[in-house]
Scaffold this active site. Structure first.
Site, short mmCIF file in Angstrom:
data_model
loop_
_atom_site.label_atom_id
_atom_site.label_comp_id
_atom_site.label_asym_id
_atom_site.label_seq_id
_atom_site.Cartn_x
_atom_site.Cartn_y
_atom_site.Cartn_z
N GLU A 149 1.02 -1.03 -0.07
CA GLU A 149 0.04 -0.05 -0.26
C GLU A 149 0.86 1.12 0.14
OE1 GLU A 149 -3.25 0.62 -0.47
OE2 GLU A 149 -2.53 2.56 -0.42
N CYS A 171 4.27 -2.59 -8.49
CA CYS A 171 2.91 -2.07 -7.95
C CYS A 171 2.78 -0.67 -7.05
CB CYS A 171 1.80 -3.13 -7.30
SG CYS A 171 0.26 -3.24 -7.53
N ILE A 214 -3.00 -6.86 -8.80
CA ILE A 214 -3.70 -6.44 -7.61
C ILE A 214 -4.00 -5.15 -7.30
CG2 ILE A 214 -3.89 -7.31 -5.14
CD1 ILE A 214 -1.84 -9.44 -5.78
N HIS A 244 2.95 -7.99 -10.20
CA HIS A 244 3.81 -8.41 -9.03
C HIS A 244 4.67 -9.86 -9.78
CE1 HIS A 244 1.79 -6.19 -5.82
NE2 HIS A 244 0.84 -6.48 -6.51
N GLU A 300 7.10 -11.02 -8.25
CA GLU A 300 7.66 -11.67 -7.18
C GLU A 300 6.63 -12.76 -6.59
OE1 GLU A 300 6.65 -8.62 -7.36
OE2 GLU A 300 5.32 -8.01 -5.32
#
Ligand code: GLN
Length: 191
Positions: free
Chosen positions: A47, A78, A135, A171, A173
């Site tokens: 975030e 992200c 996401i 992402h 990862e």
């Protein structure tokens, strides 16, 4: 060569695992003294509003800005892309960034949590497509002249590079595919 992972919030462990799968020495970064030991830095997903607040509280924001300005390679995924962007659309009021990447990102561009999605993405420089996990992802709305677009989705850039800075909306990862990390490791090595 040592690559740090900014460890204020977000999916730190996944990035450490991706880098370690490539045999790279890693360090989690919460303090300026740890940042000083890194040759490159990964900024995870999570975030962005929380991460930037914590960076201020931990007195990391200015050191981060200085290192990025001085040419330290950085890779943001992200929320990490948002942190590296010079400009944000739909940010929280007064939301700051580290900056360095001459892009405008739109936060939560693909919609809400329920609109998260996965898809195969052609990435410039990689032979096979990457499995992109999005996401509550941002997209890149505008790019400056020095920004190279490496991948797009829905007509918007989702992977970009500008010199020593690399960023993806998705992402890598979490996709157990370390090729994007491999691109970054090569950038750090070349520095
Ligand atoms: N929507 C988040 C933000 O604005 C980013 C989501 C993510 O990193 N998966 O920071």
């Amino acid at each position: 060569m040592r690559i740090g992972v900014l460890a204020l919030q977000g999916d730190v462990r996944e990035h450490v695992a991706s880098l370690e799968s490539l045999g790279v020495e890693t360090l989690t970064v919460r303090r300026p003294s740890e940042l000083a030991q890194c040759d490159g830095l990964v900024i995870p997903g999570g975030e962005s509003t929380t991460m930037i607040k914590l960076a201020r509280i931990f007195e990391l924001l200015e050191p981060l800005r200085e290192r990025v300005r001085a040419g330290m390679p950085a890779f943001g995924t992200c929320a990490g892309m948002i942190l590296l962007a010079d400009r944000i659309v739909d940010g929280a009021e007064g939301q700051e960034t580290i900056g360095g990447l001459d892009i405008t990102v739109r936060r939560n561009a693909f919609g809400r949590q329920v609109d998260s999605f996965e898809g195969e993405l052609a990435v410039q420089g990689l032979d096979e497509p990457v499995h992109g996990v999005f996401i509550r992802a941002p997209w890149v709305e505008e790019t400056g002249p020095d920004v190279e677009v490496l991948a797009s989705s829905n007509g918007h850039p989702v992977a970009v590079r500008q010199g020593h800075l690399l960023a993806t909306s998705f992402h890598p990862e979490v996709a157990s595919d370390a090729r994007m990390h491999g691109v970054f490791v090569e950038m750090v090595r070349a520095q």
